[in-house]
Design an enzyme around this catalytic site. Sequence first.
Site, PDB file in Angstrom:
ATOM      1  N   PHE A  58       0.150 -24.137  82.440  1.00 50.15           N
ATOM      2  CA  PHE A  58       1.428 -24.174  81.720  1.00 50.15           C
ATOM      3  C   PHE A  58       1.314 -23.693  80.270  1.00 50.15           C
ATOM      4  O   PHE A  58       2.311 -23.702  79.545  1.00 50.15           O
ATOM      5  CB  PHE A  58       2.052 -25.575  81.779  1.00 50.15           C
ATOM      6  CG  PHE A  58       1.138 -26.685  81.313  1.00 50.15           C
ATOM      7  CD1 PHE A  58       0.417 -27.454  82.222  1.00 50.15           C
ATOM      8  CD2 PHE A  58       0.996 -26.964  79.963  1.00 50.15           C
ATOM      9  CE1 PHE A  58      -0.429 -28.474  81.791  1.00 50.15           C
ATOM     10  CE2 PHE A  58       0.165 -27.989  79.520  1.00 50.15           C
ATOM     11  CZ  PHE A  58      -0.553 -28.745  80.442  1.00 50.15           C
ATOM     12  N   HIS A 116       5.686 -32.385  67.165  1.00 44.87           N
ATOM     13  CA  HIS A 116       4.229 -32.520  67.249  1.00 44.87           C
ATOM     14  C   HIS A 116       3.784 -33.420  66.114  1.00 44.87           C
ATOM     15  O   HIS A 116       4.303 -33.326  65.004  1.00 44.87           O
ATOM     16  CB  HIS A 116       3.529 -31.158  67.084  1.00 44.87           C
ATOM     17  CG  HIS A 116       2.058 -31.314  66.793  1.00 44.87           C
ATOM     18  ND1 HIS A 116       1.125 -31.513  67.784  1.00 44.87           N
ATOM     19  CD2 HIS A 116       1.367 -31.373  65.618  1.00 44.87           C
ATOM     20  CE1 HIS A 116      -0.082 -31.658  67.230  1.00 44.87           C
ATOM     21  NE2 HIS A 116       0.047 -31.575  65.918  1.00 44.87           N
ATOM     22  N   GLU A 127      -5.458 -29.698  60.984  1.00 37.63           N
ATOM     23  CA  GLU A 127      -4.117 -29.134  61.204  1.00 37.63           C
ATOM     24  C   GLU A 127      -3.385 -28.889  59.879  1.00 37.63           C
ATOM     25  O   GLU A 127      -2.687 -27.893  59.729  1.00 37.63           O
ATOM     26  CB  GLU A 127      -3.306 -30.068  62.116  1.00 37.63           C
ATOM     27  CG  GLU A 127      -3.877 -30.100  63.532  1.00 37.63           C
ATOM     28  CD  GLU A 127      -3.131 -31.031  64.477  1.00 37.63           C
ATOM     29  OE1 GLU A 127      -2.191 -31.734  64.040  1.00 37.63           O
ATOM     30  OE2 GLU A 127      -3.487 -31.048  65.668  1.00 37.63           O
TER      31      GLU A 127
END
Length: 154
Positions: A58, A116, A127
């Site tokens: 996916f 997120h 991040e």
Amino acid sequence: MSERTLIILKPDTVTRGLLGKVISRFEEKGLKLVGCKMIELNNEVLEKHYDHLKDKPFFPSIVSYMTSSPVLVQAWEGVEAVDVVRLMIGVTNSRQAQPGTVRGDFAMSIGRNIVHASEDIDAAKVELERFFDQNELYSYTRADEDKIYEDDEK
Ligand code: UDP
Ligand code: MG
């Protein structure tokens, strides 16, 4: 301890007009917004950001979802901010997310799940560096900071 964590408001939040409502939740909780910008994601950054999923069948649909509109990347600060934000967003599959969480209240799909947030403190550091330059992150005092925390907590 005060921490910083990355939040991405995903394309469904942008295109459904939910940015203000979702941001308000983190503001009202007492977290502090210390970085914010609208950007477009691409395949290259998504392969890094979702490295743990890039071999899944996916993954192409994640890329097409995450590139379907700009996103808002944000840095939020607060005591134990990483865990607090993860609790506030709810589990990955929105249909199973608790009412009261962002995903539980605004979403119906695992593949359209609004937001997120960094999983732990190490991921948060990586991040934040991925999405923000040092000079795009700010420090300031909220006017209500001494109402939000006890004196010895900050
Ligand atoms: N995702 C998906 N299908 C899946 C698993 C994940 O579309 O079966 C997407 C979903 O948008 C999720 C993101 O990939 O938010 C990252 O997955 P992760 O397991 O890291 O979940 P999160 O940390 O976002 O809760
Ligand atoms: Mg994750």
